[in-house]
Scaffold this active site. Structure first.
Site, PDB file in Angstrom:
ATOM      1  N   ASP A  82       0.826  -1.212   0.000  1.00 16.97           N
ATOM      2  CA  ASP A  82       0.000   0.000   0.000  1.00 16.97           C
ATOM      3  C   ASP A  82       0.863   1.266   0.000  1.00 16.97           C
ATOM      4  O   ASP A  82       1.864   1.341   0.718  1.00 16.97           O
ATOM      5  CB  ASP A  82      -0.875  -0.039   1.265  1.00 16.97           C
ATOM      6  CG  ASP A  82      -2.054   0.910   1.178  1.00 16.97           C
ATOM      7  OD1 ASP A  82      -2.530   1.146   0.059  1.00 16.97           O
ATOM      8  OD2 ASP A  82      -2.503   1.391   2.234  1.00 16.97           O
ATOM      9  N   HIS A  83       0.448   2.251  -0.790  1.00 25.66           N
ATOM     10  CA  HIS A  83       1.088   3.583  -0.788  1.00 25.66           C
ATOM     11  C   HIS A  83       2.608   3.535  -0.967  1.00 25.66           C
ATOM     12  O   HIS A  83       3.346   4.252  -0.255  1.00 25.66           O
ATOM     13  CB  HIS A  83       0.771   4.345   0.511  1.00 25.66           C
ATOM     14  CG  HIS A  83      -0.645   4.860   0.563  1.00 25.66           C
ATOM     15  ND1 HIS A  83      -1.087   5.915  -0.190  1.00 25.66           N
ATOM     16  CD2 HIS A  83      -1.716   4.437   1.283  1.00 25.66           C
ATOM     17  CE1 HIS A  83      -2.380   6.138   0.064  1.00 25.66           C
ATOM     18  NE2 HIS A  83      -2.787   5.243   0.951  1.00 25.66           N
ATOM     19  N   HIS A 180      -7.596  10.250   5.240  1.00 23.67           N
ATOM     20  CA  HIS A 180      -6.817   9.249   5.972  1.00 23.67           C
ATOM     21  C   HIS A 180      -6.832   9.534   7.465  1.00 23.67           C
ATOM     22  O   HIS A 180      -6.625  10.681   7.880  1.00 23.67           O
ATOM     23  CB  HIS A 180      -5.353   9.266   5.506  1.00 23.67           C
ATOM     24  CG  HIS A 180      -5.124   8.541   4.207  1.00 23.67           C
ATOM     25  ND1 HIS A 180      -4.426   9.103   3.160  1.00 23.67           N
ATOM     26  CD2 HIS A 180      -5.473   7.298   3.796  1.00 23.67           C
ATOM     27  CE1 HIS A 180      -4.352   8.237   2.154  1.00 23.67           C
ATOM     28  NE2 HIS A 180      -4.983   7.134   2.514  1.00 23.67           N
ATOM     29  N   GLY A 181      -7.055   8.520   8.274  1.00 24.28           N
ATOM     30  CA  GLY A 181      -6.959   8.677   9.725  1.00 24.28           C
ATOM     31  C   GLY A 181      -8.296   8.997  10.365  1.00 24.28           C
ATOM     32  O   GLY A 181      -9.313   9.169   9.676  1.00 24.28           O
ATOM     33  N   GLY A 209      -9.056   5.617   3.210  1.00 24.87           N
ATOM     34  CA  GLY A 209      -9.572   6.312   4.388  1.00 24.87           C
ATOM     35  C   GLY A 209     -10.875   5.720   4.892  1.00 24.87           C
ATOM     36  O   GLY A 209     -11.791   6.447   5.294  1.00 24.87           O
ATOM     37  N   SER A 211     -11.519   4.141   7.638  1.00 30.68           N
ATOM     38  CA  SER A 211     -11.766   4.229   9.091  1.00 30.68           C
ATOM     39  C   SER A 211     -12.797   5.302   9.396  1.00 30.68           C
ATOM     40  O   SER A 211     -12.684   6.427   8.898  1.00 30.68           O
ATOM     41  CB  SER A 211     -10.470   4.565   9.832  1.00 30.68           C
ATOM     42  OG  SER A 211      -9.595   3.475   9.781  1.00 30.68           O
ATOM     43  N   ASN A 230     -10.111   0.638   1.814  1.00 33.69           N
ATOM     44  CA  ASN A 230      -8.916   0.501   2.665  1.00 33.69           C
ATOM     45  C   ASN A 230      -9.222   0.897   4.104  1.00 33.69           C
ATOM     46  O   ASN A 230      -9.779   1.970   4.337  1.00 33.69           O
ATOM     47  CB  ASN A 230      -7.805   1.423   2.151  1.00 33.69           C
ATOM     48  CG  ASN A 230      -7.157   0.908   0.887  1.00 33.69           C
ATOM     49  OD1 ASN A 230      -7.669   0.012   0.238  1.00 33.69           O
ATOM     50  ND2 ASN A 230      -6.027   1.485   0.537  1.00 33.69           N
ATOM     51  N   VAL A 231      -8.810   0.052   5.032  1.00 32.29           N
ATOM     52  CA  VAL A 231      -9.058   0.332   6.449  1.00 32.29           C
ATOM     53  C   VAL A 231      -7.762   0.104   7.226  1.00 32.29           C
ATOM     54  O   VAL A 231      -7.190  -0.987   7.181  1.00 32.29           O
ATOM     55  CB  VAL A 231     -10.147  -0.615   7.016  1.00 32.29           C
ATOM     56  CG1 VAL A 231     -10.480  -0.223   8.455  1.00 32.29           C
ATOM     57  CG2 VAL A 231     -11.399  -0.603   6.154  1.00 32.29           C
TER      58      VAL A 231
END
Ligand code: G3H
Ligand code: ZN
Length: 286
Positions: A82-83, A180-181, A209, A211, A230-231
């Protein structure tokens, strides 16, 4: 079973209207937690290794946890890098057995992002590994990188079409308002933008992002064409909070394993909840 490629799970997820959770892993217990939830719910899985895990454990080691656990699992699992920020990181991920990679050139000028993404696509396609790429720029905190809200840039449908044509990427992560976050309030997901992108790009779309997003937001995004969510942050938070509570009981007994297992099962519950939101339960054999 052996790891599968993202190309074996994501196109049908988009066609059939569900998303596959891409769960970031940071310890062997988190790997076991993701598999426990996926096996219980018969869901395909993506386990992803991001820069934090690479820095803390090494890409070889983190990928080995996933490869080993996948080998004795009956559900299909993708090992995703990832990333990744450069070709070197991508090559190390491929050598460690990743069956999907993300190149993140979102902080570069567009032409440079296109140039580097195309180079990475050519390299990864030579060994049959699909590539996810990001268009626009998401804000928030992703491992060692903080992008302020003002620096974020949303994708547009025109930009996405051009980017896909020029790079040949397989999976697209457009910036559509998610963050993100945790802790910056409820993000404003632009479902209208997502819908307009999905109308002209028929690749699987990724929502980063994950979450903190609520089930209604997720259902809308998946209806619009998202096939991968994505989590990360909420799983790390779940793990450390449950571990902290368990240590109140087990630290006085000098007994580490039950505390780790309590944290593992808390993460498994959170992953199971997300699999429910993503609609992938029962799709292990699609
Ligand atoms: O690539 C990873 C994700 O986009 C994770 O985002 O930490 O907000 O869940 P999150
Ligand atoms: Zn992300």
């Amino acid at each position: 079973m052996p790891l599968v490629s993202a190309a074996q799970v994501l196109p049908q997820a988009r066609r059939r209207g569900y998303a596959v959770g891409a769960f970031s892993i940071h310890t062997p217990e988190m790997v076991d937690a993701v598999f426990a939830a996926g096996e219980r719910l018969q869901s395909p899985l993506i386990l992803q290794v991001g820069r934090r895990a690479v820095q803390q454990s090494g890409v070889e080691e983190a990928c080995a946890w996933v490869r080993r656990r996948a080998a004795r699992s009956p559900v299909p699992a993708v090992l995703h890098l990832d990333h990744a920020l450069d070709l070197g990181a991508i090559l190390r991920g491929l050598r460690a057995g990743c069956t999907s990679v993300m190149y993140d050139g979102s902080d570069l000028p567009l032409e440079e992002n296109v140039r580097r993404t195309s180079e990475i696509v050519a390299t990864c396609h030579a060994v049959d590994v699909p590539v996810e790429a990001e268009v626009g720029r998401m804000s928030g905190v992703e491992d060692d990188l903080t992008v302020e809200e003002a620096e974020g840039r949303l994708a547009t449908a025109e930009l996405c079409v051009r980017f896909v044509q020029e790079t040949g990427c397989d999976v697209l992560a457009p910036a559509v308002g998610s963050v993100h976050g945790l802790g910056q309030g409820v993000p404003h997901l632009r479902l209208d933008l997502l819908t307009s992108i999905a109308a002209v790009v028929d690749l699987p779309l990724v929502l980063h992002g994950g979450s903190g997003l609520d089930p209604q937001q997720l259902a809308g995004a998946i209806r619009a064409g998202v096939a991968k969510v994505n989590v990360d942050t909420e799983l790390r938070r779940t793990f450390v909070q449950a571990l902290g509570q368990a240590l109140e009981v087990f630290a006085p007994r000098d007994d580490p394993r039950p505390a780790l297992l309590a944290a593992e099962s808390a993460v498994a519950e959170q992953v199971a909840l997300r699999i429910g939101h993503f609609g992938s339960a029962g799709h292990a054999r699609d």
